[in-house]
Motif scaffolding. Structure first.
Motif, PDB file in Angstrom:
ATOM      1  N   GLY A   1       5.165  -6.296  39.420  1.00  0.00           N
ATOM      2  CA  GLY A   1       6.387  -6.791  38.805  1.00  0.00           C
ATOM      3  C   GLY A   1       7.527  -5.907  39.282  1.00  0.00           C
TER       4      GLY A   1
ATOM      5  N   GLU B   1       7.383 -11.438  39.721  1.00  0.00           N
ATOM      6  CA  GLU B   1       5.995 -10.994  39.615  1.00  0.00           C
ATOM      7  C   GLU B   1       5.136 -11.708  40.649  1.00  0.00           C
ATOM      8  OE1 GLU B   1       5.194 -11.920  35.544  1.00  0.00           O
ATOM      9  OE2 GLU B   1       6.294 -10.201  34.770  1.00  0.00           O
TER      10      GLU B   1
ATOM     11  N   LYS C   1      -0.611 -15.130  35.582  1.00  0.00           N
ATOM     12  CA  LYS C   1       0.095 -14.466  34.473  1.00  0.00           C
ATOM     13  C   LYS C   1      -0.709 -13.306  33.893  1.00  0.00           C
ATOM     14  CE  LYS C   1       3.075 -17.974  32.330  1.00  0.00           C
ATOM     15  NZ  LYS C   1       3.262 -18.793  31.116  1.00  0.00           N
TER      16      LYS C   1
ATOM     17  N   SER D   1       3.350  -7.392  32.608  1.00  0.00           N
ATOM     18  CA  SER D   1       4.693  -7.866  32.278  1.00  0.00           C
ATOM     19  C   SER D   1       5.452  -6.790  31.498  1.00  0.00           C
ATOM     20  CB  SER D   1       4.630  -9.154  31.458  1.00  0.00           C
ATOM     21  OG  SER D   1       4.056 -10.185  32.233  1.00  0.00           O
TER      22      SER D   1
ATOM     23  N   CYS E   1       6.945 -16.789  36.084  1.00  0.00           N
ATOM     24  CA  CYS E   1       7.823 -15.881  35.331  1.00  0.00           C
ATOM     25  C   CYS E   1       9.227 -16.471  35.298  1.00  0.00           C
ATOM     26  CB  CYS E   1       7.849 -14.486  35.964  1.00  0.00           C
ATOM     27  SG  CYS E   1       8.423 -14.444  37.670  1.00  0.00           S
ATOM     28  N   ASN E   2      10.033 -15.993  34.391  1.00  0.00           N
ATOM     29  CA  ASN E   2      11.381 -16.522  34.195  1.00  0.00           C
ATOM     30  C   ASN E   2      12.375 -15.773  35.085  1.00  0.00           C
ATOM     31  OD1 ASN E   2      13.456 -18.023  33.089  1.00  0.00           O
ATOM     32  ND2 ASN E   2      13.781 -16.612  31.401  1.00  0.00           N
TER      33      ASN E   2
END
Length: 464
Positions: free
Chosen positions: A165, A45, A135, A140, A411-412
């Protein structure tokens, strides 16, 4: 400048699906072996920040600009129609494929339009140490099967952000840059993108081998750990942006050249060695454990006659991992140039035809035994460079708005704290003399480890 969440309030419209402007084929597309890496089955992202060039805000102009972007996205999706499909894992082999069905209700790219209650200057154009605010400016994915999502947020000053994203399984950083440039070109009135996209994922599909080489050289029994990441309670992890000034980089490179008797070192190599060691110290990794640095090496421009060159326009994953493993005690005790030498050697090996072929074959052979990186001990540092991807070029301005910053949203993507990004300095850094030749470093750390890491970065000023 720290960001306070209370300063940002967003009014959002309903999410809509943007479809390709013309008919696209019904098909199921296979991905390459590199695309199918388990760590890539996630969304990266990023947030593009656009500043208004006028002092007076015209709400009609802002709304129209959102319409222009959606139209350009729709036109771009005609060329990049896999982004309008769905990424699904197949039960027979567990591999990802892109399903493109123009007649399906869920065909298209989720798009969200939002309005903020503040100006971009009030949140410092996202040019903050703490990047948590980013964020809130991306859409997301609740449904990971959508490979692409956009969120455009309009601000009171007339500027706006574009949060994107995008599934790493479909493209790497170079591919993301190529696609975003295509949208901007179409928004600026071009009839087609200057670069024609190429799929051709079959070029990077491996073969099953009897004795593949190990892909994860860290021994799980001796892997280093950080006390900040091994607590029973949840650890507070944040992404930070550190500005590494050009003068600091020059001092670092000069000290390394002096140590190496004038062997040339790049900015990336010198910073990679320094950041790896600094993160190990900040995370307080145990001395007798093993730590690994992974640097990402592009293979698009490989001049090796044993490998067919990757065609211009290819937007799939085309990156190798160069890995260096050391005991934490050795990382702390070795001279910095010795670490740089190891990085140079690993990069050189990762750029050879044999390494590329063996890696792809090993990934294909070990597909069902992939390494799980969901839980982090802090032992691994993954470094990638965005400086040469063109994310902040002048050719990305449109609608009278100037792109001034780009921020990876927390982000992961790989795991909790592994990934660090070297990015170009932004438009605000360009007017700061000390930032000439500098970089912005985005890195994720437990909050308790950040002061020590900041101290390590500040120490670069006193080199020499």
């Amino acid at each position: 400048m720290a960001y306070q969440k209370a300063t940002l309030d967003l009014k959002m419209k309903d999410v809509e699906l943007v479809k390709p402007s013309k008919f696209t084929p019904f098909c199921i597309l296979s991905l390459s072996t590199l695309d199918n890496r388990g760590i890539y089955n996630n969304h990266g992202e990023i947030v593009h920040v656009y500043r208004s060039s006028t002092t007076h805000h015209d709400s009609n102009s802002s709304s129209n600009l959102c319409h222009v972007f959606k139209e350009a996205l729709s036109k771009a999706l005609f060329y990049y129609y896999p982004f309008a499909g769905r990424v699904l894992k197949h039960a027979d082999d567990g591999k990802l494929r892109v399903h493109c069905n123009p007649n399906a209700e869920n065909y298209g790219v989720p798009f969200l339009e939002a309005t903020a209650n503040c100006t971009l200057s009030s949140i410092n154009y996202l040019d903050n140490t703490d990047t948590e605010i980013a964020k809130h400016l991306v859409l997301s994915p609740q449904d990971k099967s959508y490979p692409l999502l956009f969120m455009v947020t309009k601000f009171l000053c007339g500027g706006f952000t574009i949060g994107m994203g995008i599934s790493h399984a479909l493209c790497d950083g170079f591919g993301v840059s190529q696609f975003f440039k295509a949208i901007v070109e179409l928004a600026n009135g071009k009839s087609e993108p200057s670069v024609t996209p190429v799929w051709e994922r079959e070029r990077l599909v491996g073969s099953i081998t009897k004795q593949p080489f190990p892909l994860f050289p860290l021994n799980k029994e001796s892997i280093a750990f950080s006390p900040f990441l091994n607590q029973t309670s949840s650890t507070n992890i944040k992404q930070y942006c550190f500005k590494v000034e050009g003068e600091m980089i020059t001092k670092l490179k000069l000290s390394l050249m002096k140590e190496s008797e004038n062997i040339r070192v790049t900015t990336f190599e010198s910073l990679a060695a320094y950041i790896w060691r600094s993160r190990a110290r900040a995370l307080k990794l145990n001395n007798n454990g093993d730590t690994m640095l992974t640097v990402l090496v592009g293979i698009r421009n490989m001049k090796d006659y044993d490998i067919d060159p990757i065609p211009k326009g290819f937007y799939g994953n085309s990156v190798m991992e160069a890995n260096i493993v050391l005991k934490v005690s050795d990382l702390n005790e070795m001279s910095l140039y010795e670490i740089v030498k190891l990085i140079k050697e690993a990069k050189s090996v990762a750029s050879t035809a044999d390494y590329v072929k063996n890696t792809i074959d090993a990934l294909e052979t070990n597909f069902k035994d992939r390494v799980n990186m969901e839980k982090s001990t802090g032992a691994v540092t993954v470094l990638t460079e965005w400086k040469h991807l063109g994310f902040l070029g002048e050719n990305l301005d449109f609608g009278g708005k100037e792109i001034v910053n780009l921020v990876p949203a927390p982000c992961n993507l790989f795991a909790t704290v592994e990934m660090s990004v070297f990015s170009s300095s932004n438009k605000f850094d360009d007017v700061v003399p000390s930032m000439k030749g500098g970089v912005n470093l985005f890195t994720s750390l437990p909050v308790d480890a950040m002061p020590k890491f900041k101290e390590e970065i500040e120490a670069l000023k006193s080199l020499g």
